[in-house]
Design an enzyme around this catalytic site. Structure first.
Site, PDB file in Angstrom:
ATOM      1  N   ASP A  69     -19.145 -12.249  44.564  1.00 46.15           N
ATOM      2  CA  ASP A  69     -18.249 -12.768  43.541  1.00 46.15           C
ATOM      3  C   ASP A  69     -17.579 -14.112  43.848  1.00 46.15           C
ATOM      4  N   CYS A  96     -25.076   0.965  18.980  1.00 45.22           N
ATOM      5  CA  CYS A  96     -23.702   1.206  19.452  1.00 45.22           C
ATOM      6  C   CYS A  96     -22.900  -0.100  19.416  1.00 45.22           C
ATOM      7  N   CYS A 103     -10.880 -13.141  26.620  1.00 39.56           N
ATOM      8  CA  CYS A 103     -10.936 -11.897  27.408  1.00 39.56           C
ATOM      9  C   CYS A 103      -9.620 -11.641  28.172  1.00 39.56           C
ATOM     10  N   CYS A 135     -13.714  -2.336  27.645  1.00 38.83           N
ATOM     11  CA  CYS A 135     -15.106  -2.296  27.162  1.00 38.83           C
ATOM     12  C   CYS A 135     -16.004  -1.443  28.058  1.00 38.83           C
ATOM     13  N   CYS A 148     -17.609   2.850  26.870  1.00 34.73           N
ATOM     14  CA  CYS A 148     -19.074   2.815  26.877  1.00 34.73           C
ATOM     15  C   CYS A 148     -19.660   4.207  27.159  1.00 34.73           C
TER      16      CYS A 148
HETATM   17  C1  B12 Z   1     -16.629 -15.831  35.763  1.00 28.15           C
HETATM   18  C2  B12 Z   1     -16.608 -14.325  35.895  1.00 28.15           C
HETATM   19  C3  B12 Z   1     -15.774 -13.617  35.052  1.00 28.15           C
HETATM   20  C4  B12 Z   1     -15.033 -14.272  33.874  1.00 28.15           C
HETATM   21  C5  B12 Z   1     -16.060 -14.493  32.729  1.00 28.15           C
HETATM   22  C6  B12 Z   1     -16.844 -13.205  32.400  1.00 28.15           C
HETATM   23  C7  B12 Z   1     -18.263 -13.347  31.904  1.00 28.15           C
HETATM   24  N1  B12 Z   1     -18.741 -12.288  31.273  1.00 28.15           N
HETATM   25  O1  B12 Z   1     -18.946 -14.342  32.110  1.00 28.15           O
HETATM   26  C8  B12 Z   1     -13.920 -13.235  33.560  1.00 28.15           C
HETATM   27  C9  B12 Z   1     -12.670 -13.595  34.320  1.00 28.15           C
HETATM   28  C10 B12 Z   1     -13.564 -13.039  32.094  1.00 28.15           C
HETATM   29  C11 B12 Z   1     -14.518 -11.967  34.200  1.00 28.15           C
HETATM   30  C12 B12 Z   1     -14.144 -10.697  33.838  1.00 28.15           C
HETATM   31  C13 B12 Z   1     -14.672  -9.543  34.404  1.00 28.15           C
HETATM   32  N2  B12 Z   1     -15.496  -9.481  35.477  1.00 28.15           N
HETATM   33 CO1  B12 Z   1     -16.354 -11.048  36.290  1.00 28.15          CO
HETATM   34  N3  B12 Z   1     -17.343 -12.419  37.109  1.00 28.15           N
HETATM   35  C14 B12 Z   1     -17.421 -13.697  36.864  1.00 28.15           C
HETATM   36  C15 B12 Z   1     -18.446 -14.359  37.812  1.00 28.15           C
HETATM   37  C16 B12 Z   1     -17.683 -15.040  38.956  1.00 28.15           C
HETATM   38  C17 B12 Z   1     -19.382 -15.361  37.154  1.00 28.15           C
HETATM   39  C18 B12 Z   1     -19.986 -14.854  35.835  1.00 28.15           C
HETATM   40  C19 B12 Z   1     -20.755 -15.893  35.071  1.00 28.15           C
HETATM   41  O2  B12 Z   1     -21.430 -16.763  35.620  1.00 28.15           O
HETATM   42  N4  B12 Z   1     -20.689 -15.778  33.747  1.00 28.15           N
HETATM   43  C20 B12 Z   1     -21.485 -16.574  32.829  1.00 28.15           C
HETATM   44  C21 B12 Z   1     -22.650 -15.705  32.263  1.00 28.15           C
HETATM   45  C22 B12 Z   1     -23.319 -16.399  31.077  1.00 28.15           C
HETATM   46  O3  B12 Z   1     -23.631 -15.615  33.271  1.00 28.15           O
HETATM   47  P1  B12 Z   1     -23.950 -14.290  34.099  1.00 28.15           P
HETATM   48  O4  B12 Z   1     -22.682 -13.748  34.668  1.00 28.15           O
HETATM   49  O5  B12 Z   1     -25.039 -14.564  35.067  1.00 28.15           O
HETATM   50  O6  B12 Z   1     -24.395 -13.210  33.021  1.00 28.15           O
HETATM   51  C23 B12 Z   1     -25.409 -13.367  32.036  1.00 28.15           C
HETATM   52  C24 B12 Z   1     -26.790 -13.753  32.518  1.00 28.15           C
HETATM   53  O7  B12 Z   1     -27.015 -13.234  33.816  1.00 28.15           O
HETATM   54  C25 B12 Z   1     -27.683 -13.104  31.453  1.00 28.15           C
HETATM   55  N5  B12 Z   1     -28.924 -12.509  31.985  1.00 28.15           N
HETATM   56  C26 B12 Z   1     -29.038 -11.448  32.814  1.00 28.15           C
HETATM   57  N6  B12 Z   1     -30.337 -11.186  33.040  1.00 28.15           N
HETATM   58  C27 B12 Z   1     -31.064 -12.075  32.341  1.00 28.15           C
HETATM   59  C28 B12 Z   1     -32.428 -12.244  32.214  1.00 28.15           C
HETATM   60  C29 B12 Z   1     -32.906 -13.261  31.396  1.00 28.15           C
HETATM   61  C30 B12 Z   1     -34.363 -13.416  31.275  1.00 28.15           C
HETATM   62  C31 B12 Z   1     -31.993 -14.112  30.711  1.00 28.15           C
HETATM   63  C32 B12 Z   1     -32.495 -15.175  29.815  1.00 28.15           C
HETATM   64  C33 B12 Z   1     -30.608 -13.958  30.848  1.00 28.15           C
HETATM   65  C34 B12 Z   1     -30.170 -12.943  31.657  1.00 28.15           C
HETATM   66  O8  B12 Z   1     -26.898 -12.017  30.894  1.00 28.15           O
HETATM   67  C35 B12 Z   1     -25.611 -11.958  31.490  1.00 28.15           C
HETATM   68  C36 B12 Z   1     -24.519 -11.535  30.521  1.00 28.15           C
HETATM   69  O9  B12 Z   1     -24.189 -12.571  29.652  1.00 28.15           O
HETATM   70  C37 B12 Z   1     -19.248 -13.101  38.311  1.00 28.15           C
HETATM   71  C38 B12 Z   1     -19.801 -13.226  39.739  1.00 28.15           C
HETATM   72  C39 B12 Z   1     -21.012 -14.141  39.785  1.00 28.15           C
HETATM   73  N7  B12 Z   1     -21.015 -15.098  40.649  1.00 28.15           N
HETATM   74  O10 B12 Z   1     -21.951 -13.982  39.001  1.00 28.15           O
HETATM   75  C40 B12 Z   1     -18.220 -11.929  38.153  1.00 28.15           C
HETATM   76  C41 B12 Z   1     -18.730 -10.555  37.701  1.00 28.15           C
HETATM   77  C42 B12 Z   1     -19.660 -10.767  36.540  1.00 28.15           C
HETATM   78  N8  B12 Z   1     -17.512  -9.910  37.215  1.00 28.15           N
HETATM   79  C43 B12 Z   1     -17.453  -8.639  37.425  1.00 28.15           C
HETATM   80  C44 B12 Z   1     -16.436  -7.778  36.956  1.00 28.15           C
HETATM   81  C45 B12 Z   1     -16.355  -6.406  37.593  1.00 28.15           C
HETATM   82  C46 B12 Z   1     -15.567  -8.191  35.938  1.00 28.15           C
HETATM   83  C47 B12 Z   1     -14.567  -7.305  35.149  1.00 28.15           C
HETATM   84  C48 B12 Z   1     -15.085  -5.908  34.819  1.00 28.15           C
HETATM   85  C49 B12 Z   1     -13.247  -7.227  35.958  1.00 28.15           C
HETATM   86  C50 B12 Z   1     -12.129  -6.480  35.236  1.00 28.15           C
HETATM   87  N9  B12 Z   1     -12.142  -5.149  35.267  1.00 28.15           N
HETATM   88  O11 B12 Z   1     -11.242  -7.090  34.698  1.00 28.15           O
HETATM   89  C51 B12 Z   1     -14.342  -8.174  33.876  1.00 28.15           C
HETATM   90  C52 B12 Z   1     -15.328  -7.785  32.752  1.00 28.15           C
HETATM   91  C53 B12 Z   1     -15.312  -8.659  31.541  1.00 28.15           C
HETATM   92  C54 B12 Z   1     -16.653  -8.605  30.793  1.00 28.15           C
HETATM   93  N10 B12 Z   1     -16.782  -7.714  29.824  1.00 28.15           N
HETATM   94  O12 B12 Z   1     -17.557  -9.355  31.174  1.00 28.15           O
HETATM   95  C55 B12 Z   1     -18.683  -8.143  38.182  1.00 28.15           C
HETATM   96  C56 B12 Z   1     -19.604  -7.409  37.198  1.00 28.15           C
HETATM   97  C57 B12 Z   1     -20.249  -6.148  37.746  1.00 28.15           C
HETATM   98  C58 B12 Z   1     -21.116  -5.488  36.682  1.00 28.15           C
HETATM   99  N11 B12 Z   1     -21.188  -4.179  36.716  1.00 28.15           N
HETATM  100  O13 B12 Z   1     -21.688  -6.128  35.850  1.00 28.15           O
HETATM  101  C59 B12 Z   1     -19.274  -9.519  38.754  1.00 28.15           C
HETATM  102  C60 B12 Z   1     -20.793  -9.545  38.859  1.00 28.15           C
HETATM  103  C61 B12 Z   1     -18.630  -9.696  40.144  1.00 28.15           C
HETATM  104  C62 B12 Z   1     -19.228  -8.780  41.197  1.00 28.15           C
HETATM  105  N12 B12 Z   1     -19.704  -9.306  42.310  1.00 28.15           N
HETATM  106  O14 B12 Z   1     -19.309  -7.585  41.072  1.00 28.15           O
HETATM  107  N13 B12 Z   1     -15.492 -12.289  35.106  1.00 28.15           N
HETATM  108  S1  SF4 Z   2     -22.337  -1.833  26.376  1.00 30.13           S
HETATM  109 FE1  SF4 Z   2     -21.932   0.365  26.119  1.00 30.13          FE
HETATM  110  S2  SF4 Z   2     -20.307   0.462  24.555  1.00 30.13           S
HETATM  111 FE2  SF4 Z   2     -21.198  -1.606  24.464  1.00 30.13          FE
HETATM  112  S3  SF4 Z   2     -22.773  -1.457  22.886  1.00 30.13           S
HETATM  113 FE3  SF4 Z   2     -23.791  -1.075  24.851  1.00 30.13          FE
HETATM  114  S4  SF4 Z   2     -23.754   1.147  25.071  1.00 30.13           S
HETATM  115 FE4  SF4 Z   2     -22.250   0.649  23.485  1.00 30.13          FE
HETATM  116  S1  SF4 Z   3     -12.497  -5.171  26.435  1.00 30.48           S
HETATM  117 FE1  SF4 Z   3     -13.887  -6.253  27.839  1.00 30.48          FE
HETATM  118  S2  SF4 Z   3     -14.348  -8.195  26.831  1.00 30.48           S
HETATM  119 FE2  SF4 Z   3     -12.578  -7.302  25.791  1.00 30.48          FE
HETATM  120  S3  SF4 Z   3     -10.792  -8.178  26.763  1.00 30.48           S
HETATM  121 FE3  SF4 Z   3     -11.236  -6.291  27.890  1.00 30.48          FE
HETATM  122  S4  SF4 Z   3     -12.635  -6.890  29.581  1.00 30.48           S
HETATM  123 FE4  SF4 Z   3     -12.566  -8.598  28.116  1.00 30.48          FE
END
Ligand code: B12
Ligand code: SF4
Ligand code: SF4
Length: 313
Positions: free
Chosen positions: A130, A200, A223, A252, A256
């Site tokens: 992270d 869902c 968020c 969220c 789920c």
């Molecule tokens: C910035 C960040 C945040 C930000 C932005 C969240 C976001 N969704 O981007 C904020 C502060 C809001 C946040 C909140 C949370 N976070 Co956060 N966060 C990060 C961080 C540092 C970067 C994420 C990032 O780059 N986001 C931009 C998106 C666009 O990119 P991404 O994360 O890679 O995700 C997308 C792509 O991978 C794409 N994707 C995946 N597979 C594929 C395949 C193909 C072919 C393609 C095209 C795309 C694709 O889909 C993903 C979803 O959009 C990561 C750690 C890391 N270095 O990755 C942790 C991380 C995502 N967070 C984590 C957690 C636990 C949380 C929270 C649950 C914490 C909490 N309880 O408050 C919340 C959940 C909010 C939510 N519903 O997402 C965990 C998630 C674990 C999991 N089970 O998924 C991570 C991975 C940290 C960790 N090491 O565990 N987070």
């Molecule tokens: S992430 Fe979970 S709660 Fe959200 S649409 Fe998918 S199954 Fe339903």
């Molecule tokens: S329900 Fe999920 S997406 Fe909405 S504010 Fe809470 S962590 Fe962020």
């Protein structure tokens, strides 16, 4: 030239990581992110969903693990489930809510240590949790640790999503005949959502701030997790009585269906501390920023936590 790891060594890593409490473990050879991922990520940035998280704009590092750790030859990817009975009790007992991962000790330190302790015996490398630009969910999706849901999180089909992702970037190659169990063409958030979420919309509906865009992306600025942990500009803090979270947000995930029977892990590193419980009661007496050392809450500091409370009361 570095020698390759053997199949037996991979088995050893897996066994020892399981003993340390990791649940799903997988290995990946070094890879370059696909054009599809780059396109997905650049669209996320052009839609400005990253808010003030400026570090997310560093695409050079995001798109190539070797810009994070140049010696990377292969990767260990693992999930660490953290939900436990004491945290659920604390959530029921106290006035305010703290996200389930954040009641105990700082997971960055705890999990990096656990991971490095095992993997270092087999290869030089770097434990990552992270705090680097590694696209962790994408990497873990490629490693088949779960699928991407509408709420943007990686979800395990049977155990749910209350886990953190942990990696070890290794300087050794995987065995020559090692088969990666996933093909990039077979994964994408759209495919996962169609297959696993289907119709869902529970997370979309339950989100108190309408931050979920149903394509697996979150608008960070909306968020609650972002607002209560990351946002530093007071003007952007928004008053809301729709939730009780003062640090992070789990709404969220709680709604789920894949979290109906979540996997528990009674690891006392994640148990609530006296300090997290006092804060969840709004009791700041005798507490300073130093009292938060070793806790994820340190990121928000005492003043920030007070502000967070003022936003929901
Ligand atoms: C910035 C960040 C945040 C930000 C932005 C969240 C976001 N969704 O981007 C904020 C502060 C809001 C946040 C909140 C949370 N976070 Co956060 N966060 C990060 C961080 C540092 C970067 C994420 C990032 O780059 N986001 C931009 C998106 C666009 O990119 P991404 O994360 O890679 O995700 C997308 C792509 O991978 C794409 N994707 C995946 N597979 C594929 C395949 C193909 C072919 C393609 C095209 C795309 C694709 O889909 C993903 C979803 O959009 C990561 C750690 C890391 N270095 O990755 C942790 C991380 C995502 N967070 C984590 C957690 C636990 C949380 C929270 C649950 C914490 C909490 N309880 O408050 C919340 C959940 C909010 C939510 N519903 O997402 C965990 C998630 C674990 C999991 N089970 O998924 C991570 C991975 C940290 C960790 N090491 O565990 N987070
Ligand atoms: S992430 Fe979970 S709660 Fe959200 S649409 Fe998918 S199954 Fe339903
Ligand atoms: S329900 Fe999920 S997406 Fe909405 S504010 Fe809470 S962590 Fe962020």
């Amino acid at each position: 030239m570095s020698e390759n790891l053997t199949k037996n060594q991979l088995e050893q890593i897996e066994i020892h990581l399981q003993e340390e409490g990791f649940q799903n473990i997988s290995f990946l050879p070094y890879f370059e992110v696909s054009e599809a991922f780059k396109h997905f990520y650049l669209k996320y940035l052009s839609d400005k969903k990253e808010a003030n998280l400026i570090y997310l704009r560093n695409t050079e590092a995001k798109f190539d693990i070797r810009n994070i750790y140049p010696q990377t030859k292969s990767i260990v990817a693992a999930s660490y489930f953290y939900l436990n009975s004491k945290t659920l009790e604390a959530l029921k007992a106290h006035k305010y809510k703290i996200a389930r991962y954040a009641w105990g000790r700082d997971y960055h330190n705890v999990l990096k240590k656990k991971m490095a302790k095992i993997c270092q015996k087999f290869s030089e490398g770097r434990a990552v949790v992270d705090s680097t630009p590694l696209p962790e969910k994408y990497t873990a999706r490629r490693a088949n640790l779960g699928f991407i849901g509408k709420n943007g999180l990686l979800i395990h089909e049977h155990y749910g999503s209350f886990f953190l992702l942990v990696f070890y970037l290794m300087e050794k190659e995987l065995p020559v005949d090692y088969k990666q169990n996933i093909r990039e063409e077979e994964i994408s958030p759209a495919r996962d959502i169609e297959k696993y979420c289907q119709n869902c919309v529970k997370c979309v509906k339950a989100c108190p701030t309408a931050a979920i865009d149903i394509d697996g992306c979150i608008e960070a600025e909306k968020c609650v997790s972002y607002r209560t942990i990351e946002e530093r500009e007071e003007l952007k803090l928004v008053k809301s009585k729709k939730h009780r979270y003062i640090f992070g947000c789990d709404i969220c995930q709680v709604v789920c269906p894949y979290n109906k029977k979540p996997l528990f892990n009674e690891d006392d590193d994640f148990y609530p501390t006296k300090i997290s419980m006092a804060l969840a009661e709004g009791d700041f007496s005798g507490l300073s920023d130093d009292s938060l050392n070793g806790s994820p809450l340190k990121r928000r500091k005492i003043e920030g936590l007070k502000k967070n409370i003022s936003m929901i009361t």
